[in-house]
Design an enzyme around this catalytic site. Structure first.
Site, PDB file in Angstrom:
ATOM      1  N   ASP A  67      46.093  26.550 -69.077  1.00  0.00           N
ATOM      2  CA  ASP A  67      45.696  26.364 -67.678  1.00  0.00           C
ATOM      3  C   ASP A  67      45.517  27.682 -66.937  1.00  0.00           C
ATOM      4  O   ASP A  67      45.872  28.753 -67.447  1.00  0.00           O
ATOM      5  CB  ASP A  67      46.725  25.477 -66.956  1.00  0.00           C
ATOM      6  CG  ASP A  67      48.172  25.895 -67.220  1.00  0.00           C
ATOM      7  OD1 ASP A  67      48.393  26.979 -67.791  1.00  0.00           O
ATOM      8  OD2 ASP A  67      49.082  25.146 -66.852  1.00  0.00           O
ATOM      9  N   ASP A 136      58.680  17.888 -62.872  1.00  0.00           N
ATOM     10  CA  ASP A 136      58.193  16.521 -62.687  1.00  0.00           C
ATOM     11  C   ASP A 136      57.582  15.982 -63.992  1.00  0.00           C
ATOM     12  O   ASP A 136      56.931  14.948 -63.999  1.00  0.00           O
ATOM     13  CB  ASP A 136      57.171  16.454 -61.540  1.00  0.00           C
ATOM     14  CG  ASP A 136      55.990  17.408 -61.748  1.00  0.00           C
ATOM     15  OD1 ASP A 136      55.922  18.059 -62.818  1.00  0.00           O
ATOM     16  OD2 ASP A 136      55.140  17.496 -60.847  1.00  0.00           O
ATOM     17  N   HIS A 138      55.336  17.629 -65.893  1.00  0.00           N
ATOM     18  CA  HIS A 138      53.968  18.053 -66.200  1.00  0.00           C
ATOM     19  C   HIS A 138      53.926  18.969 -67.415  1.00  0.00           C
ATOM     20  O   HIS A 138      54.875  19.696 -67.699  1.00  0.00           O
ATOM     21  CB  HIS A 138      53.266  18.677 -64.979  1.00  0.00           C
ATOM     22  CG  HIS A 138      53.728  20.024 -64.547  1.00  0.00           C
ATOM     23  ND1 HIS A 138      54.395  20.243 -63.367  1.00  0.00           N
ATOM     24  CD2 HIS A 138      53.591  21.239 -65.117  1.00  0.00           C
ATOM     25  CE1 HIS A 138      54.645  21.538 -63.244  1.00  0.00           C
ATOM     26  NE2 HIS A 138      54.174  22.162 -64.297  1.00  0.00           N
ATOM     27  N   GLU A 143      49.698  16.800 -63.959  1.00  0.00           N
ATOM     28  CA  GLU A 143      50.734  16.294 -63.068  1.00  0.00           C
ATOM     29  C   GLU A 143      50.896  14.777 -63.237  1.00  0.00           C
ATOM     30  O   GLU A 143      50.000  14.114 -63.783  1.00  0.00           O
ATOM     31  CB  GLU A 143      50.332  16.605 -61.618  1.00  0.00           C
ATOM     32  CG  GLU A 143      50.251  18.093 -61.293  1.00  0.00           C
ATOM     33  CD  GLU A 143      51.614  18.719 -61.009  1.00  0.00           C
ATOM     34  OE1 GLU A 143      52.639  18.229 -61.523  1.00  0.00           O
ATOM     35  OE2 GLU A 143      51.639  19.715 -60.267  1.00  0.00           O
TER      36      GLU A 143
HETATM   37  C1  GLP Z   1      53.860  25.915 -64.695  1.00  0.00           C
HETATM   38  C2  GLP Z   1      52.936  25.922 -65.921  1.00  0.00           C
HETATM   39  C3  GLP Z   1      53.466  25.058 -67.052  1.00  0.00           C
HETATM   40  C4  GLP Z   1      54.936  25.380 -67.291  1.00  0.00           C
HETATM   41  C5  GLP Z   1      55.721  25.063 -66.041  1.00  0.00           C
HETATM   42  C6  GLP Z   1      57.208  25.279 -66.194  1.00  0.00           C
HETATM   43  O1  GLP Z   1      53.622  24.850 -63.846  1.00  0.00           O
HETATM   44  N1  GLP Z   1      51.608  25.503 -65.616  1.00  0.00           N
HETATM   45  O2  GLP Z   1      52.696  25.292 -68.217  1.00  0.00           O
HETATM   46  O3  GLP Z   1      55.415  24.637 -68.370  1.00  0.00           O
HETATM   47  O4  GLP Z   1      55.233  25.915 -65.010  1.00  0.00           O
HETATM   48  O5  GLP Z   1      57.515  26.625 -66.027  1.00  0.00           O
HETATM   49  P1  GLP Z   1      58.885  27.294 -66.411  1.00  0.00           P
HETATM   50  O6  GLP Z   1      58.855  27.491 -67.878  1.00  0.00           O
HETATM   51  O7  GLP Z   1      58.875  28.597 -65.665  1.00  0.00           O
HETATM   52  O8  GLP Z   1      59.968  26.375 -65.964  1.00  0.00           O
END
Ligand code: GLP
Length: 243
Positions: A67, A136, A138, A143
Site C-alpha cells: 500500500d 481494527d 486491517h 479496512e
Molecule cells: C498500517 C499499514 C499496515 C500495518 C499497520 C500496523 O496501517 N498500512 O500494513 O500492518 O499499519 O502497523 P504496526 O505494525 O505499526 O502496528
C-alpha cells in the site's frame, strides 16, 4: 494456519526472517509482497544482516508492496516508498527497478489502481506475502467493510487507523485520509502468507481475527482460509488465546 509463538519482538523478527530467507534460498528470483509499519522493521533488519553476511541475495528478487498513502511523494518521510527505501532497499543488493509500491502521487485513483494491478499481474504469483495487522483487523489498508475487496483500490482510512498512524506525523491533521492498497484477493493469491504481530495492544485483534468468525468486518480473518498462512507473534500478542 500455523502459529509460531515467540518470546518477544526480536525473537519474532528473527523467526519471520527465517521463513523469508528459506523462500529466497529456494527460489532466488522469488516475488516478495512486502509490508510497512513498525511490526516488520525488525524482520527487515535481520534480512539486511543476512544479506551482508552473504546468506541471502536480493539481486534477482522482485517486490510488490501492499500500500501507499495517497498524496505522499517518495521524499516524504511518511510515505511507504520512503519507508521501504530506508528500512530495507538501500541496505541490500536489490535492483530498485524490481521494487514496486503504488504511486501515491497519482491523483486519479482509478488510474493509480489500474496501473498497480497491471504491475501485480505482470510479476506473476507472489511467493511470500508479508503482513502486519492493524488494530481494527486491517491488512495492507483493507479496512473493515461489508465485503472483501479483490484488487488494488483506494480506501478512506478509518478513524482508528488515522489515530494509530498519527504518532508518525507532526499532527493528526497531517495524516492522509486515503490510501491505495492491494486487495484481499491478491493477498490471498500469494503462495505463502506470513504475518508478524507483537505487543499486548494486538492481543484482542489477534484473538478476533484468527479465533473468531471469518468476516470482512475483520479483514485479516480471511487468512484462516489461506492454505499456507503462518502467524509469527510474540507472547504478548498471543496473550488472549489458548494455545
Ligand atoms: C498500517 C499499514 C499496515 C500495518 C499497520 C500496523 O496501517 N498500512 O500494513 O500492518 O499499519 O502497523 P504496526 O505494525 O505499526 O502496528
Amino acid at each position: 494456519m500455523r502459529i509460531i509463538k515467540t518470546k518477544d519482538y526480536d525473537d519474532m523478527s528473527r523467526k519471520a526472517a527465517n521463513v523469508i530467507s528459506a523462500v529466497m534460498t529456494e527460489k532466488p528470483n522469488c516475488v516478495l509482497g512486502l509490508a510497512t509499519g513498525s511490526s516488520p522493521i525488525g524482520t527487515y533488519k535481520n534480512l539486511i544482516e543476512r544479506c551482508a553476511n552473504g546468506d541471502i541475495d536480493f539481486s534477482q528478487v522482485t517486490t510488490v508492496n501492499l500500500d501507499e498513502y495517497k498524496g505522499l511523494d517518495h521524499e516524504n518521510d511518511q510515505s511507504y516508498y520512503y519507508f521501504m527505501r530506508e528500512n530495507l532497499f538501500k541496505h541490500v543488493n536489490i535492483d530498485m527497478n524490481n521494487t514496486n509500491v503504488p504511486n501515491g502521487m497519482e491523483p486519479d485513483a482509478e488510474k493509480a489502481c489500474e496501473a498497480y494491478n497491471e504491475i501485480i499481474h505482470s510479476v506473476g504469483q507472489i511467493d511470500l506475502q508479508l503482513l502486519g495487522i492493524g488494530h481494527d483487523g486491517h491488512i495492507g489498508f483493507n479496512e473493515p467493510a461489508d465485503y472483501f475487496p479483490k484488487e488494488t483500490h483506494c480506501v478512506d482510512l478509518t478513524e482508528t487507523t488515522i489515530n494509530a498512524n498519527a504518532r508518525f506525523f507532526a499532527t493528526k491533521e497531517d495524516v492522509p485520509t486515503q490510501a491505495y492498497t492491494m486487495g484481499i484477493q491478491t493477498i490471498m493469491s500469494a503462495k505463502k502468507v506470513l504475518m508478524v504481530a507483537s505487543g499486548a495492544d494486538k492481543a484482542d485483534i489477534i484473538a478476533q481475527a484468527f479465533f473468531g468468525p471469518v468476516t470482512p468486518q475483520v479483514p485479516a480473518s480471511i487468512l484462516q482460509f489461506h492454505p499456507d498462512f503462518i502467524l509469527v507473534a510474540d507472547e504478548a500478542a498471543l496473550s488472549k488465546v489458548n494455545l
